[in-house]
Design a protein around this motif. Structure first.
Motif, PDB file in Angstrom:
ATOM      1  N   GLY A  40       7.884   8.149  -5.043  1.00  0.00           N
ATOM      2  CA  GLY A  40       7.474   9.547  -5.017  1.00  0.00           C
ATOM      3  C   GLY A  40       6.208   9.851  -4.240  1.00  0.00           C
ATOM      4  O   GLY A  40       5.528  10.838  -4.534  1.00  0.00           O
ATOM      5  N   HIS A  41       5.878   9.048  -3.242  1.00  0.00           N
ATOM      6  CA  HIS A  41       4.648   9.252  -2.477  1.00  0.00           C
ATOM      7  C   HIS A  41       4.940  10.055  -1.206  1.00  0.00           C
ATOM      8  O   HIS A  41       5.066   9.525  -0.106  1.00  0.00           O
ATOM      9  CB  HIS A  41       3.991   7.921  -2.144  1.00  0.00           C
ATOM     10  N   GLU A  42       5.055  11.364  -1.389  1.00  0.00           N
ATOM     11  CA  GLU A  42       5.445  12.254  -0.300  1.00  0.00           C
ATOM     12  C   GLU A  42       4.462  12.214   0.863  1.00  0.00           C
ATOM     13  O   GLU A  42       4.872  12.251   2.027  1.00  0.00           O
ATOM     14  CB  GLU A  42       5.585  13.677  -0.824  1.00  0.00           C
ATOM     15  N   MET A  70       0.833  -1.205   0.000  1.00  0.00           N
ATOM     16  CA  MET A  70       0.000   0.000   0.000  1.00  0.00           C
ATOM     17  C   MET A  70       0.867   1.254   0.000  1.00  0.00           C
ATOM     18  O   MET A  70       0.563   2.222  -0.697  1.00  0.00           O
ATOM     19  CB  MET A  70      -0.921   0.004   1.220  1.00  0.00           C
ATOM     20  N   CYS A  71       1.943   1.235   0.762  1.00  0.00           N
ATOM     21  CA  CYS A  71       2.853   2.381   0.798  1.00  0.00           C
ATOM     22  C   CYS A  71       3.573   2.527  -0.541  1.00  0.00           C
ATOM     23  O   CYS A  71       3.772   3.637  -1.025  1.00  0.00           O
ATOM     24  CB  CYS A  71       3.853   2.225   1.940  1.00  0.00           C
ATOM     25  N   ARG A  72       3.951   1.414  -1.153  1.00  0.00           N
ATOM     26  CA  ARG A  72       4.616   1.442  -2.460  1.00  0.00           C
ATOM     27  C   ARG A  72       3.707   2.050  -3.518  1.00  0.00           C
ATOM     28  O   ARG A  72       4.132   2.836  -4.356  1.00  0.00           O
ATOM     29  CB  ARG A  72       5.036   0.033  -2.886  1.00  0.00           C
ATOM     30  N   ARG A  73       2.413   1.721  -3.456  1.00  0.00           N
ATOM     31  CA  ARG A  73       1.440   2.225  -4.434  1.00  0.00           C
ATOM     32  C   ARG A  73       0.955   3.633  -4.112  1.00  0.00           C
ATOM     33  O   ARG A  73       0.307   4.270  -4.932  1.00  0.00           O
ATOM     34  CB  ARG A  73       0.227   1.289  -4.488  1.00  0.00           C
ATOM     35  N   GLY A  74       1.200   4.088  -2.886  1.00  0.00           N
ATOM     36  CA  GLY A  74       0.751   5.416  -2.495  1.00  0.00           C
ATOM     37  C   GLY A  74      -0.682   5.457  -2.010  1.00  0.00           C
ATOM     38  O   GLY A  74      -1.321   6.510  -2.023  1.00  0.00           O
ATOM     39  N   ASP A  75      -1.200   4.335  -1.549  1.00  0.00           N
ATOM     40  CA  ASP A  75      -2.587   4.253  -1.085  1.00  0.00           C
ATOM     41  C   ASP A  75      -2.639   4.596   0.407  1.00  0.00           C
ATOM     42  O   ASP A  75      -2.671   3.720   1.268  1.00  0.00           O
ATOM     43  CB  ASP A  75      -3.133   2.854  -1.347  1.00  0.00           C
ATOM     44  N   LEU A  76      -2.641   5.894   0.692  1.00  0.00           N
ATOM     45  CA  LEU A  76      -2.593   6.374   2.065  1.00  0.00           C
ATOM     46  C   LEU A  76      -3.828   5.960   2.862  1.00  0.00           C
ATOM     47  O   LEU A  76      -3.718   5.561   4.025  1.00  0.00           O
ATOM     48  CB  LEU A  76      -2.433   7.897   2.093  1.00  0.00           C
ATOM     49  N   VAL A  77      -4.990   6.015   2.250  1.00  0.00           N
ATOM     50  CA  VAL A  77      -6.231   5.657   2.956  1.00  0.00           C
ATOM     51  C   VAL A  77      -6.190   4.200   3.410  1.00  0.00           C
ATOM     52  O   VAL A  77      -6.470   3.881   4.575  1.00  0.00           O
ATOM     53  CB  VAL A  77      -7.467   5.931   2.060  1.00  0.00           C
ATOM     54  N   ALA A  78      -5.802   3.306   2.520  1.00  0.00           N
ATOM     55  CA  ALA A  78      -5.747   1.884   2.866  1.00  0.00           C
ATOM     56  C   ALA A  78      -4.644   1.597   3.879  1.00  0.00           C
ATOM     57  O   ALA A  78      -4.832   0.801   4.804  1.00  0.00           O
ATOM     58  CB  ALA A  78      -5.543   1.043   1.604  1.00  0.00           C
ATOM     59  N   ALA A  79      -3.494   2.247   3.734  1.00  0.00           N
ATOM     60  CA  ALA A  79      -2.392   2.040   4.679  1.00  0.00           C
ATOM     61  C   ALA A  79      -2.795   2.500   6.073  1.00  0.00           C
ATOM     62  O   ALA A  79      -2.534   1.803   7.059  1.00  0.00           O
ATOM     63  CB  ALA A  79      -1.144   2.785   4.209  1.00  0.00           C
ATOM     64  N   ARG A  80      -3.455   3.647   6.151  1.00  0.00           N
ATOM     65  CA  ARG A  80      -3.919   4.144   7.457  1.00  0.00           C
ATOM     66  C   ARG A  80      -4.946   3.201   8.068  1.00  0.00           C
ATOM     67  O   ARG A  80      -4.927   2.946   9.277  1.00  0.00           O
ATOM     68  CB  ARG A  80      -4.534   5.532   7.315  1.00  0.00           C
ATOM     69  N   ALA A  81      -5.856   2.699   7.251  1.00  0.00           N
ATOM     70  CA  ALA A  81      -6.892   1.797   7.754  1.00  0.00           C
ATOM     71  C   ALA A  81      -6.276   0.508   8.299  1.00  0.00           C
ATOM     72  O   ALA A  81      -6.662   0.042   9.377  1.00  0.00           O
ATOM     73  CB  ALA A  81      -7.900   1.478   6.654  1.00  0.00           C
TER      74      ALA A  81
END
Length: 90
Positions: free
Chosen positions: A63-65, A28-39
């Motif tokens: 590049g997922h700042e 999830m972090c690699r893809r930049g999926d902040l919502v899913a990573a937080r969940a």
């Protein structure tokens, strides 16, 4: 199955479950999926500092700042892990 075997099985199952969750978290972090990573983090917590460092490195490399800021804010991220790999990949 006796009690000792059952206990060993449960510990092994829990270890596998944690590894799968960490793999999902890193992806999830690699893809930049902040919502899913937080969940996932909120639901299960994040264990394993080395894995958090890896998630940070993957987010930097892609590049997922927003993910990198969030991970750093969680605390425990070693930004200098693997000879500053996160910054070399960014």
């Amino acid at each position: 199955m006796n009690d000792g075997q059952h206990t060993h099985f449960l510990k092994h199952r829990d270890t596998i479950k944690i590894k799968i969750q960490m793999s999902k978290f890193i992806e999830m972090c690699r893809r930049g999926d902040l919502v899913a990573a937080r969940a996932l983090c909120a639901g299960n917590g994040v264990n394993g500092l080395a894995e958090i460092d890896r998630a940070f490195q993957e987010a930097c490399a892609n590049g997922h700042e927003s993910i990198t800021h969030w991970l750093y804010g969680l605390g425990g991220v070693n930004v200098h892990a693997n000879d500053d790999q996160a910054f070399r990949l960014a």
